[in-house]
Design a protein around this motif. Structure first.
Motif, short mmCIF file in Angstrom:
data_model
loop_
_atom_site.label_atom_id
_atom_site.label_comp_id
_atom_site.label_asym_id
_atom_site.label_seq_id
_atom_site.Cartn_x
_atom_site.Cartn_y
_atom_site.Cartn_z
N PRO A 133 10.75 -7.71 -11.13
CA PRO A 133 9.59 -8.19 -10.36
C PRO A 133 9.27 -7.32 -9.15
O PRO A 133 8.10 -7.05 -8.85
CB PRO A 133 10.01 -9.61 -9.95
CG PRO A 133 10.96 -10.03 -11.02
CD PRO A 133 11.71 -8.79 -11.40
N GLU A 134 10.29 -6.87 -8.44
CA GLU A 134 10.06 -6.04 -7.25
C GLU A 134 9.46 -4.70 -7.62
O GLU A 134 8.53 -4.21 -6.97
CB GLU A 134 11.37 -5.85 -6.49
CG GLU A 134 11.20 -5.12 -5.16
CD GLU A 134 12.52 -4.92 -4.44
OE1 GLU A 134 12.49 -4.72 -3.21
OE2 GLU A 134 13.58 -4.96 -5.10
N THR A 135 9.97 -4.08 -8.69
CA THR A 135 9.44 -2.79 -9.11
C THR A 135 8.05 -2.94 -9.70
O THR A 135 7.19 -2.06 -9.51
CB THR A 135 10.39 -2.14 -10.14
OG1 THR A 135 11.72 -2.16 -9.63
CG2 THR A 135 9.99 -0.71 -10.41
N ALA A 136 7.78 -4.02 -10.41
CA ALA A 136 6.44 -4.26 -10.95
C ALA A 136 5.43 -4.41 -9.82
O ALA A 136 4.30 -3.90 -9.90
CB ALA A 136 6.45 -5.51 -11.83
N ARG A 137 5.83 -5.10 -8.75
CA ARG A 137 4.93 -5.22 -7.59
C ARG A 137 4.67 -3.85 -6.98
O ARG A 137 3.53 -3.53 -6.61
CB ARG A 137 5.55 -6.14 -6.54
CG ARG A 137 4.76 -6.24 -5.24
CD ARG A 137 5.42 -7.18 -4.25
NE ARG A 137 4.71 -7.21 -2.98
CZ ARG A 137 4.95 -6.38 -1.96
NH1 ARG A 137 5.92 -5.46 -2.08
NH2 ARG A 137 4.25 -6.46 -0.84
N ALA A 138 5.70 -3.01 -6.89
CA ALA A 138 5.51 -1.66 -6.37
C ALA A 138 4.56 -0.88 -7.25
O ALA A 138 3.69 -0.13 -6.74
CB ALA A 138 6.86 -0.94 -6.27
N PHE A 139 4.69 -0.99 -8.55
CA PHE A 139 3.78 -0.33 -9.48
C PHE A 139 2.33 -0.72 -9.20
O PHE A 139 1.43 0.13 -9.16
CB PHE A 139 4.18 -0.69 -10.91
CG PHE A 139 3.27 -0.16 -11.98
CD1 PHE A 139 3.18 1.20 -12.24
CD2 PHE A 139 2.51 -1.03 -12.75
CE1 PHE A 139 2.35 1.68 -13.23
CE2 PHE A 139 1.68 -0.56 -13.74
CZ PHE A 139 1.60 0.81 -13.99
N ARG A 140 2.10 -2.00 -8.96
CA ARG A 140 0.73 -2.48 -8.71
C ARG A 140 0.20 -1.98 -7.36
O ARG A 140 -0.93 -1.47 -7.26
CB ARG A 140 0.70 -4.01 -8.75
CG ARG A 140 1.10 -4.62 -10.08
CD ARG A 140 0.79 -6.11 -10.12
NE ARG A 140 1.46 -6.87 -9.07
CZ ARG A 140 2.64 -7.47 -9.20
NH1 ARG A 140 3.30 -7.35 -10.35
NH2 ARG A 140 3.18 -8.16 -8.21
N LEU A 141 1.01 -2.14 -6.32
CA LEU A 141 0.51 -1.84 -4.98
C LEU A 141 0.38 -0.34 -4.72
O LEU A 141 -0.53 0.10 -4.01
CB LEU A 141 1.41 -2.49 -3.91
CG LEU A 141 1.45 -4.02 -3.91
CD1 LEU A 141 2.26 -4.53 -2.72
CD2 LEU A 141 0.05 -4.61 -3.86
N LEU A 142 1.28 0.47 -5.25
CA LEU A 142 1.19 1.91 -5.03
C LEU A 142 -0.06 2.49 -5.64
O LEU A 142 -0.52 3.56 -5.23
CB LEU A 142 2.43 2.61 -5.59
CG LEU A 142 3.76 2.35 -4.87
CD1 LEU A 142 4.89 3.07 -5.57
CD2 LEU A 142 3.67 2.79 -3.41
N ALA A 143 -0.63 1.81 -6.62
CA ALA A 143 -1.85 2.31 -7.27
C ALA A 143 -3.11 1.95 -6.51
O ALA A 143 -4.20 2.39 -6.88
CB ALA A 143 -1.94 1.76 -8.70
N LEU A 144 -2.99 1.18 -5.44
CA LEU A 144 -4.19 0.70 -4.75
C LEU A 144 -4.85 1.77 -3.89
O LEU A 144 -6.05 1.68 -3.59
CB LEU A 144 -3.84 -0.51 -3.88
CG LEU A 144 -3.42 -1.78 -4.64
CD1 LEU A 144 -3.10 -2.89 -3.65
CD2 LEU A 144 -4.51 -2.22 -5.61
N SER A 145 -4.10 2.78 -3.46
CA SER A 145 -4.68 3.82 -2.61
C SER A 145 -5.54 4.76 -3.44
O SER A 145 -5.15 5.18 -4.53
CB SER A 145 -3.57 4.61 -1.91
OG SER A 145 -4.11 5.74 -1.25
N ASP A 146 -6.71 5.12 -2.91
CA ASP A 146 -7.60 6.09 -3.57
C ASP A 146 -7.20 7.53 -3.30
O ASP A 146 -7.81 8.45 -3.85
CB ASP A 146 -9.04 5.89 -3.09
CG ASP A 146 -9.73 4.74 -3.80
OD1 ASP A 146 -9.15 4.22 -4.78
OD2 ASP A 146 -10.84 4.35 -3.38
N ALA A 147 -6.19 7.75 -2.47
CA ALA A 147 -5.76 9.12 -2.16
C ALA A 147 -5.21 9.78 -3.42
O ALA A 147 -4.73 9.11 -4.33
CB ALA A 147 -4.71 9.11 -1.06
N PRO A 148 -5.28 11.12 -3.49
CA PRO A 148 -4.81 11.80 -4.71
C PRO A 148 -3.33 11.63 -4.97
O PRO A 148 -2.89 11.71 -6.10
CB PRO A 148 -5.17 13.27 -4.46
CG PRO A 148 -5.37 13.39 -2.98
CD PRO A 148 -5.88 12.06 -2.54
N ASP A 149 -2.52 11.42 -3.93
CA ASP A 149 -1.11 11.14 -4.13
C ASP A 149 -0.63 10.21 -3.03
O ASP A 149 -1.38 9.85 -2.12
CB ASP A 149 -0.27 12.42 -4.22
CG ASP A 149 -0.31 13.25 -2.94
OD1 ASP A 149 -0.94 12.81 -1.96
OD2 ASP A 149 0.30 14.33 -2.91
#
Length: 874
Positions: free
Chosen positions: A537-553
């Motif tokens: 669950p913790e890693t799945a949340r990280a997967f979701r939230l890290l994708a929220l930034s529009d920056a290239p990386d």
């Protein structure tokens, strides 16, 4: 024939292999391999029975251990001496006092030769480099692969450690020979594998710096410091800290190789002057397990290298198009790495960021011109001027430009060089880029054989060979899409006992019930879903939230802000996603998503997180950036910034060691800054206000903005003003207009600046914003003075002075205005001393004419609109 004629060769640096007269010998079981290895490494000296038993079984040998060893010895004698009569003692493997020994006259052991060559550092740099390179070439895989027993484990660890040390030394000699560009990919891989080996970080920093990549070199230092602190609780060594200091100071001595110095000393001449233009190498690392596409790769390489029919005086352009996830970027980067000799002046890489915030050509040209050595304050303001200067600088160079993720031809055309010495490789989902003279390659799905080859490269050929039918079914279920195959394979790598057939069945079950996101082929979403549901669950949340930034990386500070945690915890979560092939680590401390995975992650975030939670994550990133830019400002202009400038944020921000590191950070992170601002603008009032505050601190940061990204920041400021008008927020509309006016004033667009300032003052009156009345009034006075209206300027100044507050109060509008002006001057000045107040501002201060008086403003106005030499005379 009693024994073998000729020499015996034993290869231990990989699976154990024995040869006689270059013919392979079958030495039997893995345990016999272990006995042979123990004997061969003694180089003719005796190995006792006790050592052999202990080496095979350790502290718990079987009761028949001695008898079993005797059997192994007998069998080895049979294969090593096929002419020996039964019952006779061996000549090659005789019994000797103390045990057994290999006594053939001519025995060659690759690991023994490797150790001798590794220890021999005699001769010049090139001689030692070639010797170490030859030593490493003896390795064919992991040492003593498949050999059992505690002795083999100990010896394997010893040899692998020596191998790593030799690789490290070889890379050091490569840098001494000036091969810094070629060494960067391997150094990156080794630093990722051994983050605590400081010497590797030093070498990577030096190689990047010699490639003209100062910001990337400093990022390596930050990553090394973070790893040492978190893992060992220690600071970097004095050598690593000294190298960072020299890079920050742009020490020219770092650009001179050892060979250059030795040659100069031998000739009795001073060391050579470092090259005026550094070799440009900005390619991401090549893919270690790249497979397939051989024909396409060779065709693209040949076209870009100029083989076959030429194009006269036209620049060579290749485009690689195809659907998402098919491997366009992987192919382009792989080809570019093959073309080092064809483009000796460098290879540049630009991510044009297809998506919600595509890169603007003017901003891309600013970065390219800076990389080519153009000072930021000498960049042309407009797109046409930058494109012309760019073509001129490339006219006498052979440079390969990789334009990744292009949106359309309009985005690409200004970035094309003008002469045939350069070449351009473009990747895009669009198949109709319409670039005249371009050679087009449409990358389709790989055939089944190549998809299977990729699967085998990741999970191992043995597993694929053991289940050929299931492997074919699995790659078919993945639609043969490389991205999906890679994700499915990563799940098998993490579960050695799991069959390919079981994963294939789960994928097929997913096809039957999947009713969610459809990305290209349905199989891709199936693979994503299986991988996602296997996360904690913790890693799945990280997967979701890290994708929220529009920056290239995503950098580690950004990841920590998105996840609302510290950098160490963020790194653990990000690396877990990298291991699952759900995220890519393309540089130390930097991560990025494949476009399809980012889309899938955001789809999941929409299901799991509320709009307010998603907005809050991006706001945390903006607040972290505000704190970082303020720390950068205090680094350049020491002392606390006025608290009236911004509302408090709870993030500490990134720390800087000096002005050079500030400049490097702004250069590396401008895409993050602009993407974050643009992403927040369409959101609610809190997000808008945070975006405008970030825009304000960025806008007055002269080194980042100056004229380099004038058009981009001005456009964002205009969009922010419009959004504030729509939200009926006059205070922040005034701020956005003031920022855009400040930028227009710097560009000498006084009519635009005046119009924005008058509207900003009207909004400030509506909002009763004292700070904006004072600062916008000050700037309006400068604009009026610069357009030869001194009487109006004096009236505007006196009106603004009514809102200055107590000049002795550091939180007053007057203090904020002084701080902003000094910050801009310190960061933007062409004078060499930019770490403190420039001579221009010191001269103004010496007269007592501060920025809250008419005389001070008039003096500053004259200085800001005069050319550089005149400023120095003031």
């Amino acid at each position: 024939m009693r024994g073998r004629q000729g020499g015996l060769r034993f290869q231990l640096l990989g699976p154990v292999v024995a040869r006689a007269d270059d013919v392979p010998i079958n030495v039997g079981s893995p345990q016999q391999h272990a006995v042979l290895a123990m004997l061969s490494l003694r180089e003719g000296r005796a190995v006792s029975m006790a050592e052999l038993v202990d080496g095979l079984w350790g502290e718990e040998p079987p009761r028949t251990g001695h008898r079993t060893v005797l059997t192994y010895i007998s069998r080895l004698r049979t294969v090593l001496e096929p002419g020996r009569c039964a019952g006779e003692g061996g000549d090659v493997l005789p019994s000797v006092p103390g045990g057994y020994a290999l006594r053939a006259g001519d025995i060659e052991v690759d690991s023994v030769l490797f150790e001798r060559e590794a220890a021999d550092r005699s001769g010049g740099v090139r001689v030692v480099h070639d010797r170490l390179s030859g030593a490493l070439a003896r390795w064919r895989g992991g040492a003593l692969a498949g050999v059992p027993g505690p002795w083999a484990r100990r010896e394997r660890d010893r040899l692998e450690e020596m191998r790593t040390t030799v690789r490290e030394a070889l890379l050091g000699y490569a840098l001494d020979l000036g091969r810094h560009a070629q060494s960067v990919p391997e150094l990156r891989a080794m630093v990722a594998e051994f983050p605590l080996r400081e010497r590797l970080s030093e070498l990577l920093m030096l190689a990047l710096y010699r490639c003209g990549r100062q910001a990337d070199a400093l990022a390596v230092h930050r990553a090394a410091r973070h790893a040492l602190r978190t893992e060992l609780g220690v600071e970097p060594s004095a050598a690593l800290a000294e190298l960072q200091r020299r890079i920050l100071a742009a020490d020219p001595g770092l650009l001179v190789s050892t060979v250059d110095i030795q040659s100069a000393v031998g000739a009795g001449t001073p060391p050579p002057v470092p090259p005026v233009r550094p070799l440009l190498q900005q390619l991401p690392a090549d893919i270690a397990d790249f497979t397939g596409r051989a024909t396409t790769v060779e065709e693209i390489r040949a076209v870009l290298a100029g083989e076959g029919a030429g194009h006269g005086h036209a620049v060579t352009v290749c485009t690689v198009s195809g659907s998402a996830g098919v491997g366009k970027t992987t192919v382009a980067i792989h080809v570019a790495h093959l073309l080092g000799e064809a483009f000796p002046d460098g290879r540049l890489h630009v991510d044009l960021r297809t998506g919600s915030t595509p890169a603007e050509p003017a901003g891309v040209l600013a970065d390219l011109l800076t990389a080519l050595g153009t000072p930021s304050d000498r960049l042309p303001l407009g797109l046409a001027g930058r494109a012309a200067l760019y073509r001129s600088l490339l006219a006498d160079r052979r440079v390969l430009l990789v334009l990744d993720n292009a949106r359309d031809a309009e985005q690409i055309r200004p970035l094309l060089p003008g002469t045939a010495g350069c070449a351009v490789l473009v990747t895009s989902r669009a198949r109709d880029l319409a670039l005249p003279g371009a050679r087009c390659f449409d990358l389709g799905l790989p055939p089944e054989s190549e998809a299977l080859e990729l699967l085998a490269a990741i999970v191992g050929a043995e597993r694929v060979d053991a289940e050929p039918a299931a492997a074919r079914s699995l790659v078919a279920a993945c639609g043969r899409l490389p991205l999906a195959v890679r994700i499915a394979a990563s799940r098998l790598v993490g579960r050695p006992g799991r069959s390919i057939a079981s994963l294939d069945q789960r994928l097929r079950d997913e096809h039957a019930r999947l009713d969610e996101l459809r990305v290209g082929d349905l199989a891709v979403a199936s693979a994503f879903r299986l991988a996602y549901e296997a996360l904690t669950p913790e890693t799945a949340r990280a997967f979701r939230l890290l994708a929220l930034s529009d920056a290239p990386d995503v950098t580690l500070p950004v990841a920590a802000a998105l996840l609302d945690t510290d950098e160490r915890a963020a790194e653990v979560l990000a690396e877990t996603l990298v291991d699952a092939a759900m995220l890519e680590s393309h540089a130390p401390g930097r991560y990025r998503f494949h476009d399809l995975l980012r889309l899938y992650a955001r789809h999941r975030a929409e299901q799991a997180e509320s709009p307010a939670e998603r907005e809050a994550a991006v706001v945390r990133v903006a607040e972290m950036l505000i704190a970082t830019v303020l720390r950068a400002a205090r680094t350049v202009v020491p002392g606390e910034s006025p608290r009236a400038w911004l509302r408090p944020v709870r993030h500490a921000g990134v720390a800087f060691a000096g002005t050079a590191e500030v400049r490097a950070w702004f250069g590396a992170e401008h895409a993050l800054l602009t993407a974050t601002m643009e992403q927040l603008l369409p959101s609610g009032p809190r997000a808008l206000r945070t975006a405008v505050e970030l825009l304000g601190v960025v806008g007055v940061s002269g080194h980042f903005m100056g004229l380099t990204h004038y058009l981009e920041i001005s456009r964002i400021a205009g969009a922010a003003a419009e959004r504030a008008r729509a939200l009926r927020d006059p205070e922040y509309r005034a701020r956005a207009l003031h920022i855009r006016a400040w930028l227009a004033f710097l560009a000498a667009r006084h009519d635009l600046a005046e119009a924005d300032l008058r509207l900003a003052l009207a909004c400030a009156d509506e909002a009763d914003d004292t700070l904006r009345r004072h600062m916008a009034g000050n700037l309006l006075a400068l604009v009026l003075w610069a357009t030869d209206r001194p009487e109006e300027a004096e009236r505007a100044m006196r009106k603004a002075a009514r809102f200055a507050g107590d000049e002795g109060n550091p939180d007053s509008p007057a203090a904020a205005a002084r701080y902003v002006a000094r910050l801009y001057t310190a960061l933007s000045s062409r004078e060499p001393d930019v770490t403190i107040m420039t001579p221009v501002m010191r001269a103004a201060d010496a007269t007592g004419a501060n920025l809250t008086t008419v005389d001070g403003l008039q003096r500053l106005g004259r200085l800001l609109r005069s050319p550089g030499p005149d400023r120095a005379r003031c």
